[in-house]
Write an enzyme that holds these catalytic residues in place. Structure first.
Site, PDB file in Angstrom:
ATOM      1  N   GLU A  34      84.016  25.752  28.130  1.00 54.96           N
ATOM      2  CA  GLU A  34      82.593  25.563  27.886  1.00 54.96           C
ATOM      3  C   GLU A  34      81.830  25.552  29.212  1.00 54.96           C
ATOM      4  O   GLU A  34      82.364  25.155  30.254  1.00 54.96           O
ATOM      5  CB  GLU A  34      82.354  24.256  27.116  1.00 54.96           C
ATOM      6  CG  GLU A  34      82.830  24.301  25.676  1.00 54.96           C
ATOM      7  CD  GLU A  34      82.213  25.447  24.885  1.00 54.96           C
ATOM      8  OE1 GLU A  34      80.974  25.523  24.797  1.00 54.96           O
ATOM      9  OE2 GLU A  34      82.979  26.295  24.371  1.00 54.96           O
ATOM     10  N   ALA A  85      75.880  22.707  10.445  1.00 54.76           N
ATOM     11  CA  ALA A  85      75.634  21.278  10.297  1.00 54.76           C
ATOM     12  C   ALA A  85      74.953  20.652  11.502  1.00 54.76           C
ATOM     13  O   ALA A  85      74.456  19.537  11.435  1.00 54.76           O
ATOM     14  CB  ALA A  85      76.954  20.555  10.024  1.00 54.76           C
ATOM     15  N   ARG A 121      68.602  20.940  21.392  1.00 58.53           N
ATOM     16  CA  ARG A 121      67.821  21.640  22.413  1.00 58.53           C
ATOM     17  C   ARG A 121      66.483  22.181  21.891  1.00 58.53           C
ATOM     18  O   ARG A 121      65.610  22.527  22.653  1.00 58.53           O
ATOM     19  CB  ARG A 121      68.662  22.797  22.998  1.00 58.53           C
ATOM     20  CG  ARG A 121      69.781  22.326  23.894  1.00 58.53           C
ATOM     21  CD  ARG A 121      70.849  23.390  24.104  1.00 58.53           C
ATOM     22  NE  ARG A 121      71.809  23.450  23.004  1.00 58.53           N
ATOM     23  CZ  ARG A 121      72.850  24.279  22.949  1.00 58.53           C
ATOM     24  NH1 ARG A 121      73.050  25.138  23.941  1.00 58.53           N
ATOM     25  NH2 ARG A 121      73.668  24.272  21.926  1.00 58.53           N
ATOM     26  N   TYR A 126      34.568  28.036 -12.270  1.00 57.01           N
ATOM     27  CA  TYR A 126      35.124  26.678 -12.304  1.00 57.01           C
ATOM     28  C   TYR A 126      34.029  25.685 -12.659  1.00 57.01           C
ATOM     29  O   TYR A 126      32.963  25.663 -12.026  1.00 57.01           O
ATOM     30  CB  TYR A 126      35.694  26.388 -10.916  1.00 57.01           C
ATOM     31  CG  TYR A 126      36.428  25.080 -10.784  1.00 57.01           C
ATOM     32  CD1 TYR A 126      37.437  24.736 -11.674  1.00 57.01           C
ATOM     33  CD2 TYR A 126      36.118  24.201  -9.756  1.00 57.01           C
ATOM     34  CE1 TYR A 126      38.112  23.545 -11.536  1.00 57.01           C
ATOM     35  CE2 TYR A 126      36.804  23.008  -9.609  1.00 57.01           C
ATOM     36  CZ  TYR A 126      37.796  22.679 -10.500  1.00 57.01           C
ATOM     37  OH  TYR A 126      38.470  21.495 -10.361  1.00 57.01           O
ATOM     38  N   GLN A 132      79.614  18.005   6.227  1.00 54.74           N
ATOM     39  CA  GLN A 132      80.183  17.374   7.425  1.00 54.74           C
ATOM     40  C   GLN A 132      79.297  16.164   7.716  1.00 54.74           C
ATOM     41  O   GLN A 132      78.217  16.302   8.277  1.00 54.74           O
ATOM     42  CB  GLN A 132      80.166  18.364   8.605  1.00 54.74           C
ATOM     43  CG  GLN A 132      80.787  17.810   9.869  1.00 54.74           C
ATOM     44  CD  GLN A 132      80.451  18.639  11.107  1.00 54.74           C
ATOM     45  OE1 GLN A 132      79.601  19.534  11.072  1.00 54.74           O
ATOM     46  NE2 GLN A 132      81.107  18.327  12.219  1.00 54.74           N
ATOM     47  N   SER A 187      78.930  31.397  13.319  1.00 57.28           N
ATOM     48  CA  SER A 187      77.981  30.421  13.837  1.00 57.28           C
ATOM     49  C   SER A 187      76.667  30.620  13.088  1.00 57.28           C
ATOM     50  O   SER A 187      76.138  31.734  13.042  1.00 57.28           O
ATOM     51  CB  SER A 187      77.743  30.636  15.336  1.00 57.28           C
ATOM     52  OG  SER A 187      78.676  29.867  16.050  1.00 57.28           O
ATOM     53  N   GLY A 188      76.165  29.547  12.527  1.00 57.58           N
ATOM     54  CA  GLY A 188      74.964  29.647  11.697  1.00 57.58           C
ATOM     55  C   GLY A 188      73.690  29.943  12.464  1.00 57.58           C
ATOM     56  O   GLY A 188      72.631  30.126  11.867  1.00 57.58           O
ATOM     57  N   SER A 197      22.131  42.294  -6.689  1.00 55.74           N
ATOM     58  CA  SER A 197      22.523  41.384  -5.606  1.00 55.74           C
ATOM     59  C   SER A 197      22.199  39.936  -5.917  1.00 55.74           C
ATOM     60  O   SER A 197      21.245  39.647  -6.633  1.00 55.74           O
ATOM     61  CB  SER A 197      21.795  41.783  -4.319  1.00 55.74           C
ATOM     62  OG  SER A 197      22.249  43.051  -3.921  1.00 55.74           O
TER      63      SER A 197
HETATM   64  C1  UD1 Z   1      79.313  27.273  20.744  1.00 51.35           C
HETATM   65  C2  UD1 Z   1      80.677  27.386  21.411  1.00 51.35           C
HETATM   66  C3  UD1 Z   1      80.541  28.255  22.673  1.00 51.35           C
HETATM   67  C4  UD1 Z   1      79.966  29.606  22.289  1.00 51.35           C
HETATM   68  C5  UD1 Z   1      78.656  29.445  21.528  1.00 51.35           C
HETATM   69  C6  UD1 Z   1      78.210  30.780  20.987  1.00 51.35           C
HETATM   70  C7  UD1 Z   1      81.815  25.258  20.925  1.00 51.35           C
HETATM   71  C8  UD1 Z   1      82.286  23.968  21.475  1.00 51.35           C
HETATM   72  N1  UD1 Z   1      81.176  26.059  21.770  1.00 51.35           N
HETATM   73  O1  UD1 Z   1      78.451  26.567  21.624  1.00 51.35           O
HETATM   74  O2  UD1 Z   1      81.805  28.434  23.260  1.00 51.35           O
HETATM   75  O3  UD1 Z   1      79.752  30.365  23.460  1.00 51.35           O
HETATM   76  O4  UD1 Z   1      78.823  28.557  20.405  1.00 51.35           O
HETATM   77  O5  UD1 Z   1      76.960  30.687  20.363  1.00 51.35           O
HETATM   78  O6  UD1 Z   1      82.054  25.555  19.766  1.00 51.35           O
HETATM   79  N2  UD1 Z   1      77.819  22.855  14.234  1.00 51.35           N
HETATM   80  C9  UD1 Z   1      78.293  22.172  13.131  1.00 51.35           C
HETATM   81  N3  UD1 Z   1      78.767  20.907  13.287  1.00 51.35           N
HETATM   82  C10 UD1 Z   1      78.805  20.289  14.486  1.00 51.35           C
HETATM   83  C11 UD1 Z   1      78.332  20.993  15.617  1.00 51.35           C
HETATM   84  C12 UD1 Z   1      77.857  22.270  15.453  1.00 51.35           C
HETATM   85  O7  UD1 Z   1      78.279  22.702  12.011  1.00 51.35           O
HETATM   86  O8  UD1 Z   1      79.246  19.135  14.543  1.00 51.35           O
HETATM   87  C13 UD1 Z   1      77.278  24.223  14.045  1.00 51.35           C
HETATM   88  C14 UD1 Z   1      75.869  24.384  14.535  1.00 51.35           C
HETATM   89  O9  UD1 Z   1      74.932  24.105  13.501  1.00 51.35           O
HETATM   90  C15 UD1 Z   1      75.816  25.840  14.964  1.00 51.35           C
HETATM   91  C16 UD1 Z   1      77.261  26.157  15.342  1.00 51.35           C
HETATM   92  O10 UD1 Z   1      78.051  25.119  14.785  1.00 51.35           O
HETATM   93  O11 UD1 Z   1      75.413  26.692  13.921  1.00 51.35           O
HETATM   94  C17 UD1 Z   1      77.454  26.209  16.846  1.00 51.35           C
HETATM   95  O12 UD1 Z   1      77.068  24.967  17.399  1.00 51.35           O
HETATM   96  P1  UD1 Z   1      76.207  24.889  18.732  1.00 51.35           P
HETATM   97  O13 UD1 Z   1      75.925  23.467  19.024  1.00 51.35           O
HETATM   98  O14 UD1 Z   1      75.080  25.816  18.668  1.00 51.35           O
HETATM   99  O15 UD1 Z   1      77.288  25.415  19.786  1.00 51.35           O
HETATM  100  P2  UD1 Z   1      77.005  26.028  21.219  1.00 51.35           P
HETATM  101  O16 UD1 Z   1      76.667  24.952  22.158  1.00 51.35           O
HETATM  102  O17 UD1 Z   1      76.062  27.149  21.092  1.00 51.35           O
HETATM  103 CA    CA Z   2      74.718  27.955  19.483  1.00 46.00          CA
END
Ligand code: UD1
Ligand code: CA
Length: 457
Positions: free
Chosen positions: A149, A3, A8, A382, A67, A94-95, A400
């Protein structure tokens, strides 16, 4: 979890839709998840650009949870409470980490089960752990005290190389029982899912950690530079796989080969070649530099010379393409046929052994076997409103610079004189001339020169 916005990346596009290895980040993650659970048990948490993300992966059959506001990874799981609370155990992905494998997820699941933990964290040791949360173990055990973190880590904690991968297993009942203990008292003012480690710790619930064997698997694509790095790693892995299967790839660093591409033995791929989408290339082919082939099927023993572009084309064994041929969707090139320099084709069938070697446009045409299409031939398919078909039967010779105004049929063995504009069907074995008869004026040029000389004085 998919979500997040991906701040970044500085992009209009949601982070998880950015592509590496020819597919969105999220598609890779879903593919891995689908190997350990069936689609109806996979929930994608969407929020930022939710509709676009949903559309991009809906065909996989997974379910979606919305979300509405993105208030952190902990908040994402709160949003999924209703959907997930009925399960015993859940695995959180993690997506944005596309190289995760099913094998690693199974290891995480099995370790979590054997520990009967409330939470199990998949960790990795990275030479450069910058940006990731650090795992603080209880001494040398596989019990976790806390995840810190990057932004909150002390200088000595920053030196820890063991990081949180963002993949976890949870006891679902315990997660949703304790998740409301999360707070937003941190640098980002978000609910961190990582804080569940200390929440469970305080509640005397077990938090375990298991380390991934290959740390590359968990790398996330948070920045453009990281995306490029992931892309390179995945494409290099693909090239290595093909090479192991008997394909020669010179300078694989310069080639872009998508994950689903198939290439047969003893095929040679030169530098700067792109093989994209659902492309298959047969055995004993040679693909020369600067060729881009997308969603096409190439049979055995085909030579694709430099700079060809193919899109949804099929090419039969022994054919020869290029240099600089453009095969657009629906081009079917027959066995041992030749398509040469600056020839564009679209929706055509070119029969066995037929040749269109130079500077030609062939569209909406059925072309038989043993046909010769002379340089500069154009099918005028066409009329400004509709497309019409050109039929050229076996053994036809088109001289040709001819224009063939469709709809039109050139009968078997017919002959079209060079420079003709053909507007009527040509019967079998006939000669058609569609141009003005040549007029030759003897001495005309000399007389003109002399007249000009005289005028100048
Ligand atoms: C997160 C972890 C960090 C870990 C890292 C690994 C937290 C606070 N930190 O950090 O410890 O080392 O992943 O890659 O979790 N997302 C949502 N909803 C939100 C926020 C994020 O669905 O409100 C999803 C993002 O789309 C993403 C995933 O969660 O796919 C991770 O979020 P991201 O912001 O990338 O976390 P990191 O800062 O990488
Ligand atoms: Ca991440």
């Amino acid at each position: 979890m998919a979500a997040g916005k991906g701040t970044r990346l500085k992009s209009k596009l949601a982070k998880v839709l950015h592509e590496v290895g020819g597919e969105p980040l999220l598609a890779h993650v879903i593919a891995a998840a689908s190997k350990v659970a069936s689609p109806e048990d996979i929930y994608v948490i969407i929020g930022h650009e939710a509709e676009q993300v949903r559309d991009a992966v809906a065909s996989t059959g997974v379910k979606f949870v919305l979300q509405r506001e993105q208030r952190g990874t902990g908040h994402a799981m709160m949003a999924a409470r209703e959907a997930l609370v009925g399960y015993d155990q859940i695995i959180v992905f993690s997506g944005d980490a596309p190289q995760i494998t099913a094998t690693t997820i199974e290891k995480l699941r099995d370790f979590h089960k054997s520990r009967k933990a409330a939470m199990t964290i998949l960790s990795a040791r990275l030479d450069d752990p910058t940006g990731y949360g650090r795992v603080l173990r209880k001494g040398k055990t596989s019990e976790v005290r806390e995840i810190v973190e990057e932004k909150a880590a002390s200088p000595s904690q920053k030196k820890l190389k063991e990081i949180n991968s963002g993949f976890y297993a949870f006891d679902a009942k315990k997660l949703f029982h304790y998740i409301d203990h999360l707070s937003t008292k941190n640098v980002h003012g978000e609910y961190y899912l990582t804080d569940m480690a200390s929440v469970f710790g305080k509640a005397k619930q077990g938090v375990a950690v298991v380390e991934v064997e290959n740390p590359q698997e968990i790398l996330g694509g948070n920045t453009r530079a990281e995306l490029v790095e992931l892309d390179q790693q995945m494409r290099m892995a693909k090239c290595r796989q093909l090479m192991a299967e008997g394909v020669t790839i010179f300078y694989p660093q310069t080639c872009m080969i998508d994950a689903d591409v198939v290439v047969g033995q003893d095929t040679v791929i030169e530098p700067f070649v792109q093989l994209l989408g659902k492309t298959s290339i047969g055995a004993d082919c040679h693909i020369r530099s600067y060729t881009v082939i997308k969603n096409s099927r190439i049979a055995d023993g085909v030579l694709v010379r430099n700079g060809c572009i193919l899109d949804e084309a099929t090419v039969a064994p022994g054919a020869l393409l290029g240099p600089y041929s453009h095969l657009r969707p629906g081009s079917e090139i027959g066995e041992s046929a030749h398509v040469g320099n600056f020839v564009e084709t679209k929706k055509i069938r070119l029969g066995k052994g037929s040749k269109a070697n130079h500077l030609t446009y062939l569209g909406d045409a059925e072309i038989g076997a043993g046909v010769n299409i002379g340089a500069g031939t154009i099918t005028c398919n066409y009329d400004g409103v509709n497309k019409h078909k050109t039929i050229i039967e076996d053994g036809v010779f088109v001289g040709s610079d001819s224009t063939l105004v469709a709809p039109i049929r050139l009968g078997r063995g017919a002959y079209v004189a060079a420079g003709s504009s053909i507007t009527n069907d040509v019967p079998s074995d006939a000669l058609a001339l569609g141009r003005a008869r040549q007029i030759t004026k003897e001495g005309w040029a000399r007389e003109k020169r002399e007249a000009q000389k005289k005028a100048k004085g």
